[in-house]
Design a protein around this motif. Structure first.
Motif, PDB file in Angstrom:
ATOM      1  N   HIS A 178      -3.794  11.029  40.283  1.00  0.00           N
ATOM      2  CA  HIS A 178      -2.542  10.416  41.221  1.00  0.00           C
ATOM      3  C   HIS A 178      -2.579   8.932  40.651  1.00  0.00           C
ATOM      4  O   HIS A 178      -1.349   8.705  40.591  1.00  0.00           O
ATOM      5  CB  HIS A 178      -2.672  10.699  42.703  1.00  0.00           C
ATOM      6  CG  HIS A 178      -1.672  10.004  43.452  1.00  0.00           C
ATOM      7  ND1 HIS A 178      -0.342  10.452  43.524  1.00  0.00           N
ATOM      8  CD2 HIS A 178      -1.831   8.993  44.087  1.00  0.00           C
ATOM      9  CE1 HIS A 178       0.303   9.818  44.363  1.00  0.00           C
ATOM     10  NE2 HIS A 178      -0.703   8.839  44.620  1.00  0.00           N
ATOM     11  N   ALA A 181      -0.720   8.849  37.572  1.00  0.00           N
ATOM     12  CA  ALA A 181       0.646   9.362  37.271  1.00  0.00           C
ATOM     13  C   ALA A 181       1.566   8.696  38.258  1.00  0.00           C
ATOM     14  O   ALA A 181       2.730   8.840  38.151  1.00  0.00           O
ATOM     15  CB  ALA A 181       0.542  11.075  38.118  1.00  0.00           C
ATOM     16  N   ASN A 182       1.043   7.816  39.214  1.00  0.00           N
ATOM     17  CA  ASN A 182       1.958   7.241  40.086  1.00  0.00           C
ATOM     18  C   ASN A 182       2.492   5.924  39.294  1.00  0.00           C
ATOM     19  O   ASN A 182       3.512   5.578  39.866  1.00  0.00           O
ATOM     20  CB  ASN A 182       0.807   6.318  41.027  1.00  0.00           C
ATOM     21  CG  ASN A 182       1.785   5.796  42.115  1.00  0.00           C
ATOM     22  OD1 ASN A 182       2.401   6.158  42.836  1.00  0.00           O
ATOM     23  ND2 ASN A 182       1.596   4.308  42.272  1.00  0.00           N
ATOM     24  N   ILE A 184       4.400   5.636  36.417  1.00  0.00           N
ATOM     25  CA  ILE A 184       5.284   6.382  35.532  1.00  0.00           C
ATOM     26  C   ILE A 184       5.680   5.251  34.251  1.00  0.00           C
ATOM     27  O   ILE A 184       5.506   5.786  33.142  1.00  0.00           O
ATOM     28  CB  ILE A 184       6.823   6.976  36.179  1.00  0.00           C
ATOM     29  CG1 ILE A 184       6.349   7.862  36.838  1.00  0.00           C
ATOM     30  CG2 ILE A 184       7.660   7.579  34.888  1.00  0.00           C
ATOM     31  CD1 ILE A 184       5.857   9.193  36.481  1.00  0.00           C
ATOM     32  N   LEU A 187       2.787   4.994  32.047  1.00  0.00           N
ATOM     33  CA  LEU A 187       2.215   6.376  31.615  1.00  0.00           C
ATOM     34  C   LEU A 187       3.235   6.857  30.107  1.00  0.00           C
ATOM     35  O   LEU A 187       2.894   7.031  29.195  1.00  0.00           O
ATOM     36  CB  LEU A 187       2.386   7.378  32.705  1.00  0.00           C
ATOM     37  CG  LEU A 187       1.934   8.820  32.302  1.00  0.00           C
ATOM     38  CD1 LEU A 187       0.500   8.764  32.160  1.00  0.00           C
ATOM     39  CD2 LEU A 187       2.284   9.739  33.496  1.00  0.00           C
ATOM     40  N   VAL A 195       1.999  12.181  27.229  1.00  0.00           N
ATOM     41  CA  VAL A 195       3.235  12.965  28.065  1.00  0.00           C
ATOM     42  C   VAL A 195       3.858  14.152  27.013  1.00  0.00           C
ATOM     43  O   VAL A 195       4.092  15.218  27.625  1.00  0.00           O
ATOM     44  CB  VAL A 195       3.849  11.991  28.504  1.00  0.00           C
ATOM     45  CG1 VAL A 195       5.105  12.436  29.161  1.00  0.00           C
ATOM     46  CG2 VAL A 195       3.196  10.883  29.393  1.00  0.00           C
ATOM     47  N   ASP A 201       4.841  16.764  31.771  1.00  0.00           N
ATOM     48  CA  ASP A 201       4.524  16.975  33.060  1.00  0.00           C
ATOM     49  C   ASP A 201       3.466  15.920  33.186  1.00  0.00           C
ATOM     50  O   ASP A 201       2.159  16.043  32.883  1.00  0.00           O
ATOM     51  CB  ASP A 201       3.726  18.540  32.813  1.00  0.00           C
ATOM     52  CG  ASP A 201       2.902  18.933  34.333  1.00  0.00           C
ATOM     53  OD1 ASP A 201       2.572  18.035  34.986  1.00  0.00           O
ATOM     54  OD2 ASP A 201       2.988  19.981  34.627  1.00  0.00           O
ATOM     55  N   THR A 202       3.859  15.094  34.016  1.00  0.00           N
ATOM     56  CA  THR A 202       3.130  13.796  34.067  1.00  0.00           C
ATOM     57  C   THR A 202       1.665  13.789  34.780  1.00  0.00           C
ATOM     58  O   THR A 202       0.893  13.258  34.601  1.00  0.00           O
ATOM     59  CB  THR A 202       4.061  12.609  34.946  1.00  0.00           C
ATOM     60  OG1 THR A 202       4.414  13.409  35.948  1.00  0.00           O
ATOM     61  CG2 THR A 202       5.248  12.270  34.196  1.00  0.00           C
ATOM     62  N   GLU A 203       1.743  14.503  35.898  1.00  0.00           N
ATOM     63  CA  GLU A 203       0.528  14.908  36.477  1.00  0.00           C
ATOM     64  C   GLU A 203      -0.674  15.477  35.532  1.00  0.00           C
ATOM     65  O   GLU A 203      -2.049  15.040  35.451  1.00  0.00           O
ATOM     66  CB  GLU A 203       0.464  15.830  37.634  1.00  0.00           C
ATOM     67  CG  GLU A 203       0.823  15.138  38.886  1.00  0.00           C
ATOM     68  CD  GLU A 203       2.239  14.430  38.971  1.00  0.00           C
ATOM     69  OE1 GLU A 203       2.330  13.673  39.592  1.00  0.00           O
ATOM     70  OE2 GLU A 203       3.213  15.177  38.427  1.00  0.00           O
ATOM     71  N   ALA A 206      -1.616  12.868  33.052  1.00  0.00           N
ATOM     72  CA  ALA A 206      -2.434  11.828  33.594  1.00  0.00           C
ATOM     73  C   ALA A 206      -4.018  12.377  33.748  1.00  0.00           C
ATOM     74  O   ALA A 206      -4.968  11.704  33.609  1.00  0.00           O
ATOM     75  CB  ALA A 206      -1.907  11.559  35.109  1.00  0.00           C
ATOM     76  N   TRP A 249       2.263  15.663  44.589  1.00  0.00           N
ATOM     77  CA  TRP A 249       1.378  16.563  43.972  1.00  0.00           C
ATOM     78  C   TRP A 249       2.224  17.912  43.224  1.00  0.00           C
ATOM     79  O   TRP A 249       1.935  18.928  43.750  1.00  0.00           O
ATOM     80  CB  TRP A 249      -0.032  17.007  44.653  1.00  0.00           C
ATOM     81  CG  TRP A 249      -1.088  17.553  43.564  1.00  0.00           C
ATOM     82  CD1 TRP A 249      -1.435  18.912  43.505  1.00  0.00           C
ATOM     83  CD2 TRP A 249      -1.964  16.859  42.666  1.00  0.00           C
ATOM     84  NE1 TRP A 249      -2.143  19.052  42.836  1.00  0.00           N
ATOM     85  CE2 TRP A 249      -2.845  17.992  42.137  1.00  0.00           C
ATOM     86  CE3 TRP A 249      -2.076  15.627  42.329  1.00  0.00           C
ATOM     87  CZ2 TRP A 249      -3.747  17.634  41.267  1.00  0.00           C
ATOM     88  CZ3 TRP A 249      -3.315  15.274  41.509  1.00  0.00           C
ATOM     89  CH2 TRP A 249      -3.731  16.431  40.914  1.00  0.00           C
TER      90      TRP A 249
END
Length: 270
Positions: A178, A181-182, A184, A187, A195, A201-203, A206, A249
């Motif tokens: 998290h 991924a928080n 962005i 990321l 990515v 799918d960013t989670e 991450a 999530w």
């Protein structure tokens, strides 16, 4: 993005008192805050504001070259329970976790009278790459970096997984995903290839980066140890316990998170 200046030193007054007490026996640079207080510090440093479950105790790891130092600490502070490494320090319950040259074999800490052996794989690597927070009159608190914290949580999770006691360690590992991924913007700007690899799918992307952070912190021997443990684990069982509470999530399949962590640990791309 990690920024330790987000951490308010006043939030660590109780930890400072504990570190000052322990530094009577060993210099503060040999001490490292782990457990929930490390989790809280990283949560803040990564810019997350969701409330986490509270704690009234502390976990402090000690890089020891001999057991005499630990015995002196044991003689000074009142014990709590029967573990032999949990003490009341200024009325704060503190787990004191020995690691370092006293490990025998490497990754195993068995303090006198040797009736309890702790898994301390990854502690030395996390300590070597710890980040510091100056809190009072030049005193620094040392914390594992994200990759070190994630490695320690992975080991704790794998240790307890067979006993089905994964209510804390799994979600804490999920929090590391998290945190990345928080952010962005970072990321996408710094890890667009990862990515893209995970189809935006960013989670899950991450999660791969969490594995890569672990790989960056751990020595080759420690990386292989953790990889071997993941390879022999029931990942579906572990996936059932990784979702952190009170955090965004949007993941349909939590097993994809575990697989991505292991992939990042294995190949290290980030």
């Amino acid at each position: 993005m990690f920024d330790s200046s987000r951490c308010d030193p006043r939030a660590y007054d109780d930890l400072v008192s504990v570190i000052v007490e322990l530094s009577r026996f060993i210099t503060a640079d040999h001490l490292m805050v782990v457990g929930a207080r490390c989790r809280d510090a990283l949560h803040t440093a990564y810019g997350c504001t969701q409330a986490l479950r509270g704690t009234t105790d502390a976990d402090v790891a000690l890089a020891l070259s001999n057991w005499q130092t630990f015995e002196a600490i044991r003689a000074e502070f009142a014990p709590i329970g029967q573990s032999g490494h949990r003490f009341s320090i200024l009325s704060i319950p503190v787990d004191v976790i020995p690691f370092g040259p006293i490990e025998s074999p490497r990754g195993s800490s068995s303090h006198p009278p040797h009736d309890l052996t702790m898994n301390v794989h990854g502690f030395a690597d996390a300590h070597a790459r710890a980040w510091t927070l100056q809190v009072d009159d030049g005193l620094d608190l040392r914390f594992p970096p994200l990759g070190g914290y994630a490695a320690l949580k992975s080991h704790a999770w794998l240790d307890r997984g067979a006993e089905n006691r994964t209510d804390k360690d799994g979600p804490d590992l999920g929090l590391t995903v998290h945190w990345i991924a928080n952010d962005i913007a970072t990321l996408y700007d710094a890890h667009s290839d990862v990515v893209t690899q995970y189809e935006f799918d960013t989670e899950v992307a991450a999660a791969h980066l969490v594995g890569a952070e672990m790989r960056a912190v751990l020595s080759a021997t420690e990386r292989q140890c953790l990889q071997d443990r993941f390879d022999s684990a029931d990942l579906e069982h572990l996936a059932a316990h990784i979702r952190p509470p009170d955090c965004t999530w949007p993941v349909e399949n939590d097993l994809s998170i575990i697989n991505a962590i292991v992939s990042g640990l294995r190949d290290g791309s980030r």
